[in-house]
Design a protein around this motif. Sequence first.
Motif, PDB file in Angstrom:
ATOM      1  N   GLY A  56       0.793  -1.213   0.000  1.00  0.00           N
ATOM      2  CA  GLY A  56       0.000   0.000   0.000  1.00  0.00           C
ATOM      3  C   GLY A  56       0.822   1.257   0.000  1.00  0.00           C
ATOM      4  N   ALA A  57       2.140   1.150   0.153  1.00  0.00           N
ATOM      5  CA  ALA A  57       2.996   2.334   0.097  1.00  0.00           C
ATOM      6  C   ALA A  57       3.202   2.685  -1.367  1.00  0.00           C
ATOM      7  CB  ALA A  57       4.321   2.069   0.796  1.00  0.00           C
ATOM      8  N   ALA A  58       2.304   3.510  -1.904  1.00  0.00           N
ATOM      9  CA  ALA A  58       2.274   3.764  -3.341  1.00  0.00           C
ATOM     10  C   ALA A  58       3.591   4.333  -3.840  1.00  0.00           C
ATOM     11  CB  ALA A  58       1.123   4.715  -3.677  1.00  0.00           C
ATOM     12  N   GLY A  59       4.149   5.283  -3.106  1.00  0.00           N
ATOM     13  CA  GLY A  59       5.403   5.894  -3.538  1.00  0.00           C
ATOM     14  C   GLY A  59       6.522   4.889  -3.633  1.00  0.00           C
ATOM     15  N   ALA A  60       6.585   3.984  -2.655  1.00  0.00           N
ATOM     16  CA  ALA A  60       7.642   2.976  -2.660  1.00  0.00           C
ATOM     17  C   ALA A  60       7.501   2.054  -3.857  1.00  0.00           C
ATOM     18  CB  ALA A  60       7.597   2.169  -1.364  1.00  0.00           C
ATOM     19  N   TRP A  61       6.264   1.657  -4.185  1.00  0.00           N
ATOM     20  CA  TRP A  61       6.082   0.751  -5.312  1.00  0.00           C
ATOM     21  C   TRP A  61       6.374   1.435  -6.643  1.00  0.00           C
ATOM     22  CZ3 TRP A  61       6.901  -3.816  -4.409  1.00  0.00           C
ATOM     23  CH2 TRP A  61       6.390  -4.476  -3.292  1.00  0.00           C
ATOM     24  N   GLU A  62       6.116   2.728  -6.712  1.00  0.00           N
ATOM     25  CA  GLU A  62       6.482   3.446  -7.932  1.00  0.00           C
ATOM     26  C   GLU A  62       7.990   3.450  -8.112  1.00  0.00           C
ATOM     27  OE1 GLU A  62       4.643   4.464 -10.455  1.00  0.00           O
ATOM     28  OE2 GLU A  62       3.062   3.432  -9.338  1.00  0.00           O
ATOM     29  N   ASP A  63       8.722   3.554  -6.986  1.00  0.00           N
ATOM     30  CA  ASP A  63      10.186   3.478  -7.055  1.00  0.00           C
ATOM     31  C   ASP A  63      10.623   2.105  -7.553  1.00  0.00           C
ATOM     32  OD1 ASP A  63      10.440   6.053  -6.152  1.00  0.00           O
ATOM     33  OD2 ASP A  63      10.822   5.502  -4.061  1.00  0.00           O
ATOM     34  N   VAL A  64       9.947   1.065  -7.079  1.00  0.00           N
ATOM     35  CA  VAL A  64      10.259  -0.298  -7.523  1.00  0.00           C
ATOM     36  C   VAL A  64      10.043  -0.419  -9.024  1.00  0.00           C
ATOM     37  CG1 VAL A  64       9.537  -2.715  -7.397  1.00  0.00           C
ATOM     38  CG2 VAL A  64       9.765  -1.383  -5.302  1.00  0.00           C
ATOM     39  N   ARG A  65       8.918   0.099  -9.489  1.00  0.00           N
ATOM     40  CA  ARG A  65       8.601  -0.009 -10.908  1.00  0.00           C
ATOM     41  C   ARG A  65       9.576   0.793 -11.765  1.00  0.00           C
ATOM     42  NH1 ARG A  65       2.211   0.367  -9.407  1.00  0.00           N
ATOM     43  NH2 ARG A  65       1.896  -1.875  -9.170  1.00  0.00           N
ATOM     44  N   GLU A  66       9.986   1.958 -11.271  1.00  0.00           N
ATOM     45  CA  GLU A  66      10.949   2.759 -12.018  1.00  0.00           C
ATOM     46  C   GLU A  66      12.308   2.074 -12.058  1.00  0.00           C
ATOM     47  OE1 GLU A  66      12.394   5.966 -14.278  1.00  0.00           O
ATOM     48  OE2 GLU A  66      10.392   5.167 -13.863  1.00  0.00           O
ATOM     49  N   ALA A  67      12.720   1.465 -10.935  1.00  0.00           N
ATOM     50  CA  ALA A  67      13.990   0.728 -10.910  1.00  0.00           C
ATOM     51  C   ALA A  67      13.945  -0.444 -11.887  1.00  0.00           C
ATOM     52  CB  ALA A  67      14.277   0.232  -9.496  1.00  0.00           C
ATOM     53  N   HIS A  68      12.814  -1.139 -11.938  1.00  0.00           N
ATOM     54  CA  HIS A  68      12.646  -2.260 -12.856  1.00  0.00           C
ATOM     55  C   HIS A  68      12.792  -1.787 -14.302  1.00  0.00           C
ATOM     56  CE1 HIS A  68      10.135  -4.989 -15.368  1.00  0.00           C
ATOM     57  NE2 HIS A  68      10.652  -5.932 -14.617  1.00  0.00           N
ATOM     58  N   ARG A  69      12.129  -0.682 -14.644  1.00  0.00           N
ATOM     59  CA  ARG A  69      12.205  -0.165 -16.015  1.00  0.00           C
ATOM     60  C   ARG A  69      13.632   0.235 -16.371  1.00  0.00           C
ATOM     61  NH1 ARG A  69      13.116   4.067 -18.496  1.00  0.00           N
ATOM     62  NH2 ARG A  69      13.259   5.375 -16.642  1.00  0.00           N
ATOM     63  N   GLU A  70      14.310   0.934 -15.460  1.00  0.00           N
ATOM     64  CA  GLU A  70      15.670   1.402 -15.753  1.00  0.00           C
ATOM     65  C   GLU A  70      16.635   0.232 -15.895  1.00  0.00           C
ATOM     66  OE1 GLU A  70      16.993   4.374 -13.055  1.00  0.00           O
ATOM     67  OE2 GLU A  70      15.205   5.609 -13.280  1.00  0.00           O
ATOM     68  N   LEU A  71      16.478  -0.789 -15.070  1.00  0.00           N
ATOM     69  CA  LEU A  71      17.350  -1.957 -15.177  1.00  0.00           C
ATOM     70  C   LEU A  71      17.169  -2.653 -16.519  1.00  0.00           C
ATOM     71  CD1 LEU A  71      17.116  -3.514 -11.598  1.00  0.00           C
ATOM     72  CD2 LEU A  71      19.175  -2.621 -12.681  1.00  0.00           C
ATOM     73  N   ARG A  72      15.933  -2.793 -16.953  1.00  0.00           N
ATOM     74  CA  ARG A  72      15.678  -3.463 -18.231  1.00  0.00           C
ATOM     75  C   ARG A  72      16.215  -2.629 -19.394  1.00  0.00           C
ATOM     76  NH1 ARG A  72      13.059  -8.236 -17.960  1.00  0.00           N
ATOM     77  NH2 ARG A  72      13.413  -8.235 -20.210  1.00  0.00           N
ATOM     78  N   ALA A  73      16.139  -1.310 -19.285  1.00  0.00           N
ATOM     79  CA  ALA A  73      16.656  -0.453 -20.339  1.00  0.00           C
ATOM     80  C   ALA A  73      18.180  -0.528 -20.420  1.00  0.00           C
ATOM     81  CB  ALA A  73      16.212   0.989 -20.106  1.00  0.00           C
ATOM     82  N   LEU A  74      18.838  -0.734 -19.280  1.00  0.00           N
ATOM     83  CA  LEU A  74      20.294  -0.810 -19.257  1.00  0.00           C
ATOM     84  C   LEU A  74      20.819  -2.165 -19.719  1.00  0.00           C
ATOM     85  CD1 LEU A  74      21.053   0.958 -15.861  1.00  0.00           C
ATOM     86  CD2 LEU A  74      21.707   1.785 -18.127  1.00  0.00           C
ATOM     87  N   MET A  75      20.021  -3.201 -19.591  1.00  0.00           N
ATOM     88  CA  MET A  75      20.501  -4.560 -19.820  1.00  0.00           C
ATOM     89  C   MET A  75      21.166  -4.789 -21.180  1.00  0.00           C
ATOM     90  SD  MET A  75      18.457  -8.027 -18.745  1.00  0.00           S
ATOM     91  CE  MET A  75      17.489  -7.030 -17.640  1.00  0.00           C
ATOM     92  N   PRO A  76      20.604  -4.259 -22.295  1.00  0.00           N
ATOM     93  CA  PRO A  76      21.260  -4.500 -23.586  1.00  0.00           C
ATOM     94  C   PRO A  76      22.648  -3.863 -23.696  1.00  0.00           C
ATOM     95  CG  PRO A  76      18.967  -3.832 -23.889  1.00  0.00           C
ATOM     96  CD  PRO A  76      19.301  -3.593 -22.452  1.00  0.00           C
ATOM     97  N   LYS A  77      22.954  -2.903 -22.827  1.00  0.00           N
ATOM     98  CA  LYS A  77      24.250  -2.229 -22.870  1.00  0.00           C
ATOM     99  C   LYS A  77      25.325  -2.960 -22.077  1.00  0.00           C
ATOM    100  CE  LYS A  77      21.862   2.232 -23.044  1.00  0.00           C
ATOM    101  NZ  LYS A  77      21.690   3.544 -22.369  1.00  0.00           N
ATOM    102  N   VAL A  78      24.926  -3.982 -21.325  1.00  0.00           N
ATOM    103  CA  VAL A  78      25.861  -4.713 -20.466  1.00  0.00           C
ATOM    104  C   VAL A  78      26.409  -5.911 -21.236  1.00  0.00           C
ATOM    105  CG1 VAL A  78      26.111  -6.020 -18.324  1.00  0.00           C
ATOM    106  CG2 VAL A  78      24.676  -3.972 -18.375  1.00  0.00           C
TER     107      VAL A  78
END
Length: 280
Positions: free
Chosen positions: A165-187
């Motif tokens: 229910g901590a909406a802000g925290a879950w948005e951080d999780v979702r943003e971290a997930h998106r950024e990690l997936r975007a970085l993956m092809p560069k690794v």
Amino acid sequence: MPESVDAVEMQAALLRLRRTSGLPVAFGGLLSDSRHARIAEVNGARTAALRGLVISSGSGLGGKSMALSRPCAVTDYRSSRHISHEYDTAVAAEGLRSVVAVPVVVRREVRGVLYGALREPLTLGDRTFDAAVAAARDVEQALVVRDEVGQLLAASRTEPDAAPGAAGAWEDVREAHRELRALMPKVLDPALRDELLAVCGRLAAATGTREPGAREVRLAPREIDVLACVAAGATNGVAADRLGLRPETVKGYLRSAMRRLGAHTRLEAVVAARRAGLLP
């Protein structure tokens, strides 16, 4: 980060330097502390004299390049009056004469040094300098990605424990997930990519939204990447910029993901992907 990450990125840069410049020898390494770089990777050498050499800032050609934070070159290393000569023994053992050194600089901080060399005392031209600088930029970009990955991985280890229910925290999780997936092809390092995939899977499962008995849906990695961007509110154009794709390609991946998920709109696709445990 494991040493293999450094090795993979440095090896790729040195190989590119040799191919684009025609130089027979390339070598380099990253800083072990604020003033010293260790030559960890060597390409085209005939001896082991250069490997493991510790370069101090200000010493020799590479140390001068590190201290000045700019490329430096000599036409004949052993007779040059513009550098100190602490490393003459190793350089002579490899038979190097004409050498260029380029610092690896990330956010104005020197992080390493790359060298290219000839075994003849010839003046190095602009093409050689451009190739050496481009190789250093490859390593710089890889280090930027590695730094970002490290920050996101560190954040991801704590964020999934946020209270439900901590909406802000879950948005951080979702943003971290998106950024990690975007970085993956560069690794380039496969071990690090596997770690990123594992963390992305952990983040996707963190919300516990997968419905019991729901049919299993498999999406291609790029389809998940696109959906992660869409879930963050990105348009096809913005998603394309983030992922290094063309807008038409993003549209194709999105259409395919929607078909697999049985969704008719972008929002339905995001909701279906979360229910399937593919997105956090």
